[in-house]
Design a protein around this motif. Structure first.
Motif, PDB file in Angstrom:
ATOM      1  N   UNK A 106      19.973 -15.947 -11.931  1.00 20.08           N
ATOM      2  CA  UNK A 106      21.300 -15.696 -11.355  1.00 20.08           C
ATOM      3  C   UNK A 106      21.184 -15.068  -9.963  1.00 20.08           C
ATOM      4  N   UNK A 107      20.227 -14.164  -9.783  1.00 23.42           N
ATOM      5  CA  UNK A 107      20.021 -13.550  -8.460  1.00 23.42           C
ATOM      6  C   UNK A 107      19.531 -14.589  -7.461  1.00 23.42           C
ATOM      7  N   UNK A 156      25.816 -11.905  -6.772  1.00 25.85           N
ATOM      8  CA  UNK A 156      25.797 -10.479  -6.427  1.00 25.85           C
ATOM      9  C   UNK A 156      26.265  -9.600  -7.581  1.00 25.85           C
ATOM     10  N   UNK A 157      27.102 -10.136  -8.461  1.00 25.56           N
ATOM     11  CA  UNK A 157      27.681  -9.348  -9.548  1.00 25.56           C
ATOM     12  C   UNK A 157      26.776  -9.221 -10.769  1.00 25.56           C
ATOM     13  N   UNK A 191      17.084 -10.853   1.684  1.00 24.43           N
ATOM     14  CA  UNK A 191      17.393  -9.799   0.709  1.00 24.43           C
ATOM     15  C   UNK A 191      18.191 -10.401  -0.448  1.00 24.43           C
ATOM     16  N   UNK A 192      17.889  -9.959  -1.648  1.00 23.20           N
ATOM     17  CA  UNK A 192      18.643 -10.352  -2.833  1.00 23.20           C
ATOM     18  C   UNK A 192      20.046  -9.779  -2.689  1.00 23.20           C
ATOM     19  N   UNK A 193      21.046 -10.598  -2.959  1.00 24.24           N
ATOM     20  CA  UNK A 193      22.440 -10.149  -2.845  1.00 24.24           C
ATOM     21  C   UNK A 193      22.680  -8.903  -3.696  1.00 24.24           C
ATOM     22  N   UNK A 215      13.598  -8.226  -1.386  1.00 22.78           N
ATOM     23  CA  UNK A 215      13.617  -9.651  -1.060  1.00 22.78           C
ATOM     24  C   UNK A 215      13.474 -10.513  -2.316  1.00 22.78           C
ATOM     25  N   UNK A 216      13.730 -11.810  -2.132  1.00 22.61           N
ATOM     26  CA  UNK A 216      13.551 -12.759  -3.225  1.00 22.61           C
ATOM     27  C   UNK A 216      12.079 -12.872  -3.618  1.00 22.61           C
ATOM     28  N   UNK A 217      11.183 -12.734  -2.661  1.00 26.57           N
ATOM     29  CA  UNK A 217       9.760 -12.765  -3.007  1.00 26.57           C
ATOM     30  C   UNK A 217       9.408 -11.583  -3.909  1.00 26.57           C
TER      31      UNK A 217
END
Length: 169
Positions: A65-66, A71-72, A124-126, A131-133
């Motif tokens: 989901x991320x 974001x939620x 950046x992850x919401x 980060x996504x990494x």
């Protein structure tokens, strides 16, 4: 170019269903865990292998989901969402739980297959400050950590259950 993404996919796969240098992957380890002990624990008030699988599923779904920029999406640590109560009563329930784990992992693969370059990993992850990494490396480490717990539970219960015939010699 997606060299880093391909490397993360390789690491995810190696840890989850491949042949890592340290021993068995998550799915290979689960092949050795009979459904009859999936809900048992070694120590009172500790987690069973089934509950660990539920926990892995919850976090893989969170990661998926991320990745899709939800974001939620949140998980409250030590909540029922984080550690669902799962009791396995049949081989079918055990196999269904493992299939659910594979499906959650597949969602991550499916997303990463669509990414065209490594730039995504640096975003950046919401709603988060990483980060996504970092998120993807975290899910790999999470699998390895809980793989150790599954191995410990399996070895302890194997000693206890050897005479019951649950484990074939």
């Amino acid at each position: 170019m997606k060299k880093r993404i391909n490397e993360l996919i390789r690491l995810l796969s190696e840890t989850f269903e491949g042949e890592p240098w340290y021993g068995q992957s998550v799915m290979r380890k689960l092949e050795n865990v009979p459904y009859k002990i999936g809900y048992k624990t070694c120590v009172p008030d500790s987690h069973s292998v089934a509950e660990i699988l539920g926990h892995l599923i919850a976090w893989k779904n969170y990661v998926a989901r991320k990745l899709n920029k939800d974001e939620n999406c949140q998980i409250v640590i030590d909540s029922n969402q984080d550690w669902p109560s799962i009791e396995i009563k049949s081989r079918d329930e055990w196999e269904n739980l493992k299939r659910e784990l594979v499906a959650a992992q597949s969602e991550i693969y499916n997303f990463l297959d669509k990414i065209e370059n490594d730039n995504f990993l640096d975003e950046k992850v919401k709603g988060k400050n990483y980060t996504y990494e970092y998120l993807l490396r975290g899910v790999i480490h999470h699998d390895i950590y809980h793989l150790g717990q599954i191995g410990l539970i399996e070895s302890q219960l194997k000693r206890k259950e050897q005479e019951s015939g649950v484990f074939k010699a």
